[in-house]
Scaffold this active site. Sequence first.
Site, short mmCIF file in Angstrom:
data_model
loop_
_atom_site.label_atom_id
_atom_site.label_comp_id
_atom_site.label_asym_id
_atom_site.label_seq_id
_atom_site.Cartn_x
_atom_site.Cartn_y
_atom_site.Cartn_z
N ASP A 109 0.85 -1.20 0.00
CA ASP A 109 0.00 0.00 0.00
C ASP A 109 0.88 1.26 0.00
O ASP A 109 0.38 2.38 -0.09
CB ASP A 109 -1.02 -0.01 1.15
CG ASP A 109 -0.38 -0.04 2.52
OD1 ASP A 109 0.86 -0.12 2.61
OD2 ASP A 109 -1.13 0.02 3.52
N GLU A 117 9.09 -4.77 10.36
CA GLU A 117 9.52 -3.46 9.84
C GLU A 117 9.99 -2.55 10.97
O GLU A 117 9.39 -2.48 12.05
CB GLU A 117 8.36 -2.77 9.10
CG GLU A 117 8.75 -1.36 8.65
CD GLU A 117 7.87 -0.72 7.61
OE1 GLU A 117 6.84 -1.32 7.21
OE2 GLU A 117 8.20 0.41 7.19
O1 KIV Z 1 3.48 -1.09 1.64
C1 KIV Z 1 4.62 -1.53 1.59
O2 KIV Z 1 5.36 -1.36 0.60
C2 KIV Z 1 5.10 -2.26 2.75
C3 KIV Z 1 6.58 -2.38 2.89
C4 KIV Z 1 7.10 -1.15 3.52
C5 KIV Z 1 6.95 -3.59 3.63
O3 KIV Z 1 4.33 -2.66 3.57
#
Ligand code: KIV
Length: 270
Positions: free
Chosen positions: A51, A188
């Site tokens: 997202d 994360e």
């Molecule tokens: O939305 C995204 O790209 C993510 C990454 C930061 C892991 O969740």
Amino acid sequence: MSIHTPRIEKKITLSTIAKMKGVEPITMVTAYDALFAQLFDGEVEMILVGDSLNMSFLGKEDTLSATMDQMIYHTQAVGNGAKSACIVFDMPFGSYTTAQRALENAVRVYRETNAQAVKIEGGKEKADIVRVLSENGIAVVAHIGLMPQHVRSEGGYKVRGKDEEDIKALLEDALELQAAGAAMILVEGVKAEAAKVVTKAVKIPTIGIGAGNSTDGQVLVWSDMFGFFEAFKPKFVKRYCDGAKEVREGLEQYISEVKSRAFPDEEHTY
Ligand code: KIV
């Protein structure tokens, strides 16, 4: 001119990924369209339709306004470009507030795209949702640590796992999510030591972003790692090329050649 041979030719499944834990680091990048998915396919094991597209593709301040319709549209595009990579669909904010809602939305993901798993942000409080999805045949990547969908409620992006108590909390999250059936854990924005503790404790693979070098794999947002997203660069992002600079230089040359009538030349004229 060399003919490009993809590193990976066969379809990568979640069981392929599970077997990589402790054997070989797993590579994952984000993609939001067929063009880039095709570039990455055959090279990385996994593609995340994150997202984060709400920020790097749509230019929004955070990820919160991404919708199911948008995520499905981009995942279909990625699926058109990626044939071997294992595709993960990022469930947008508000799409998994209850187990029932999560199930309905995740069923739609499996029906309308070829994603192999859905990702949801949350710790042990989301274990029931993970359980319901797994029991209904939907693979879940559980996202713990810094959760971008919490940016407004927490007033910013805060690194986790800074003390023993928080490491314990992250460990509990990971163990409960694993017990609920999560196929993988994305960690994360946590201190490297915390990610190491989590990775050692679980049997399922962990994928890190800003979580040090001990996780079973790594993920980066493509526009960050290739230098296209210039608004800010978090400490954990390594720029593998300077995409924006390259595009600017190419654009300048194009403008100058059009203005001077150097383009199109004979070679590019019928
Ligand atoms: O939305 C995204 O790209 C993510 C990454 C930061 C892991 O969740």
